[in-house]
Design an enzyme around this catalytic site. Structure first.
Site, PDB file in Angstrom:
ATOM      1  N   HIS A 152       0.853  -1.186   0.000  1.00 13.48           N
ATOM      2  CA  HIS A 152       0.000   0.000   0.000  1.00 13.48           C
ATOM      3  C   HIS A 152       0.889   1.237   0.000  1.00 13.48           C
ATOM      4  O   HIS A 152       1.829   1.326   0.779  1.00 13.48           O
ATOM      5  CB  HIS A 152      -0.896   0.000   1.251  1.00 13.48           C
TER       6      HIS A 152
ATOM      7  N   HIS B 278       0.987   5.802  -0.997  1.00 11.04           N
ATOM      8  CA  HIS B 278       0.280   7.017  -1.413  1.00 11.04           C
ATOM      9  C   HIS B 278       1.075   7.651  -2.553  1.00 11.04           C
ATOM     10  O   HIS B 278       1.315   8.855  -2.551  1.00 11.04           O
ATOM     11  CB  HIS B 278       0.138   7.985  -0.237  1.00 11.04           C
TER      12      HIS B 278
ATOM     13  N   ASP C  44       1.044  -4.954 -20.756  1.00  9.35           N
ATOM     14  CA  ASP C  44       2.083  -5.922 -20.386  1.00  9.35           C
ATOM     15  C   ASP C  44       1.834  -6.461 -18.972  1.00  9.35           C
ATOM     16  O   ASP C  44       2.377  -7.504 -18.603  1.00  9.35           O
ATOM     17  CB  ASP C  44       3.477  -5.253 -20.417  1.00  9.35           C
TER      18      ASP C  44
ATOM     19  N   HIS D 178      -8.436   7.744  -1.585  1.00  6.99           N
ATOM     20  CA  HIS D 178      -7.376   7.224  -0.745  1.00  6.99           C
ATOM     21  C   HIS D 178      -6.131   6.960  -1.606  1.00  6.99           C
ATOM     22  O   HIS D 178      -5.351   7.880  -1.818  1.00  6.99           O
ATOM     23  CB  HIS D 178      -7.888   5.969  -0.021  1.00  6.99           C
TER      24      HIS D 178
ATOM     25  N   TYR E 296       8.058 -13.688 -23.238  1.00  7.96           N
ATOM     26  CA  TYR E 296       8.820 -12.607 -22.613  1.00  7.96           C
ATOM     27  C   TYR E 296       9.572 -13.177 -21.426  1.00  7.96           C
ATOM     28  O   TYR E 296       9.038 -14.016 -20.700  1.00  7.96           O
ATOM     29  CB  TYR E 296       7.875 -11.485 -22.145  1.00  7.96           C
TER      30      TYR E 296
END
Lengths: 234, 234, 234, 234
Positions: C96, C98, C121, C172, C230
């Site tokens: 998480h 910001h 991708d 958020h 890839y």
């Protein structure tokens, strides 16, 4: 050892500030420093990357851009520097960059409006954008005429090069100057920051008016006026 | 050794965070730290570059901005700091910068709307932008009146300086404060990031509404409320 | 020595990638790493700055966010992590942040449209933005309900958390996950870059359509499909 | 020791410039270098992070993208590089990135207009954006067809790959080339900066016209023309 050793060193040190301040990609910039007694100036050689540039690479030329000392070809913008030194006797150093936000304003062809005190701390006017040169000037002695175009915009707008130490050339980018080479680089960094702030300001509020006269002059005068009280007075 | 040695050190360390956090170009900022017992504060000297600033350069003044100790001239913004310390007894440090996005909002003359939890984690209100000072204030005791203008906007909007530790001055830039100098610098960095996020948010969606009340207060309270559970409780 | 030493180290190393990748200011982020056999996960302690964080500070909790080992309080977002681990058994790490551009899209309340192959991708869908929680959810068990809000948007849009390893929470910011903690941080950096590219794309051309289906699936499949070619196939 | 040791080294060094110039996140880019005598080229292996890449990891392939030497799988974009080398005999190196601003223009699906001398110093044309491939091309030999799409846009617009050393692929990103691998990376950095300047220019003035012809050709010719006087003539 060169007769111009300390001038070359001043020029070299000022040039090396450009990559440090994030003002140049590769070789897109140059700084010069003048010796008024000897009537010559030192300038970066053309196209030499900053990470291999050495003091002894710096080129010495006179006010007509004629080579005085140096093994390398001087900056392709040398004649513009020469014109400014020849006509503006009070200046000691000149910087040219292609810094991102200053170029964006130059490409947009607009003066940078004076929106705040960051700008007014350094000059009390909009940063002028000189219009693109005429075809005749471009196909003639281009870099020499670039200097003339700067003089013209200062005359047309009634500006003093001692109060406004920066200009944009339309479709090209900024030139800045100052009492010495270091100060001209300082002004190049200030211009880039002011250009960025002005662009962001208009993104937030496209109708932003200019800073009002009292605040504009208050900030300019507290740093540059007769009774300036910013800094240590030296 | 100075009687104010540890205060000077606190002030010096906080000032040195500004370039590290990318909040200043050259000398465009200053931090102060107060000693409430001695009723004095320490502040950066005016116009001294960060890379040569030393602890002993820090200047000590009282709440009327009178020199107490120091060989250098204090920041030209000293009277604004003094006003804030004199009137807001709970604050321990103050930071002033010209950080890019905060200045852009100040130049645009707008409060920064509270759009998300990054903002609400630090204050539950829009960041206020104090209107430009009157001509009388600017031509009078300008830096002293800048403090008054901050008090006025807080009164007019009914804000507490303990809940909103930051303000913009129109056409100028931000002041932030906190329980100590370090916290005021922290707040300066938060403000710059919140200012940047708010500007980008409006680029993506010009009609973005503010964050709703429950979420706004939830985030503020979990960090600052009686039952706060963010951090380690110290 | 802790029974969870290697889990704590994985968690610590992944957390330390956040400042290195420019994804966090101060303490605005957290990473966790799960041990599926022991049914516990390791997570950053709340409010501890990255430059003083140590392996032994990492906290161990179970899928109901109950403390298993550790002297510090775990991240205030721990219950959201717990919900994701409890309900999505295939994931091994969660991040998480910001980060600036991802938050800007979250504040704008919009899904990030899939405009190009950089996005495709990594996932073949728009990055979903979960609507802001109801007042009831916010005033109830907020961080637990944040997990539920994520499940709801994935159900409503028919998305698989194995194909779309990232989400925005309105007002958020982003949560990302992956097969392990490092991959979840990788996804956080990819999301930030994709968010930035999408914002800039709309600045240049506000009417930009999404990437067409064949190219979208071609790029996703060449990296994630049965016949992916890839990478080095490990 | 490999027969291709120096070619691998050239390729490796050029690849390592990409993270240094801020042109790649993780593995989102690749550089190749050709040996025209041996009719092979060296290219980055697929999906290998730059911080662990070694000279011996570089893969050697021929103009049909068939493996000549190397233990790792070459870049997934290898066939595009092969097509360019096969058809454009004058080029010595190729770079592909997902640099932010170049991708934003590619996603917007627009040529980058030539607004200033920073652009004209490197090419006298708008940077072309090749339209997205047809479904047939995407579902066929995609990377091979990507090369063909580049040829098509150059033919359609009457461009020379010796004068315009860069292209955007719609919804994807940029390819650049040059006389050697290093020059192709240089061009990738120039393109990113030109893309950023053009985007900012349009933010400031959405009606900005292109640079006029005389200035455009003056700058191109002073660096690339018969009588070029930029640089040291080597």
């Amino acid at each position: 050892m060169s007769n111009y050793q300390s001038l070359k060193e001043e020029c070299y040190e000022a040039n090396m500030m450009l990559p440090k301040l994030g003002l140049v990609l590769f070789t897109f910039g140059n700084v010069s420093a003048v010796d008024r007694e000897k009537a010559v100036f030192a300038i970066k050689p053309s196209g030499v990357p900053y990470d291999i540039l050495k003091v002894e690479d710096i080129v010495i030329v006179d006010y007509d851009a004629r080579l005085v000392e140096g093994k390398l070809r001087p900056s392709s913008d040398t004649k513009t520097h020469a014109q400014l030194y020849k006509n503006w006797e009070s200046i000691g150093g000149i910087t040219h960059t292609h810094s991102t936000y200053a170029v964006a304003w130059a490409q947009a062809g607009l003066d940078i409006p004076i929106f705040g005190t960051t700008h007014a701390d350094h000059t009390h006017q909009d940063i002028p954008c000189a219009p693109v040169l005429t075809d005749e000037m471009i196909q003639g002695d281009y870099e020499f005429e670039t200097g003339n175009q700067i003089f013209d915009v200062f005359k047309a707008k009634g500006l003093s090069h001692n109060e406004v130490e920066m200009v944009l050339l339309q479709n090209h980018g900024p030139f800045t100057w100052g009492k010495n080479a270091e100060k001209s680089v300082y002004n190049a960094a200030v211009l880039e920051e002011v250009a960025r702030m002005a662009m962001l300001t208009l993104q937030i509020n496209p109708d932003t008016p200019r800073i009002k006269d009292t605040l504009r002059m208050k900030h300019y005068e507290r740093k540059h006026g007769k009774n300036a009280y910013y800094g240590q007075g030296c």
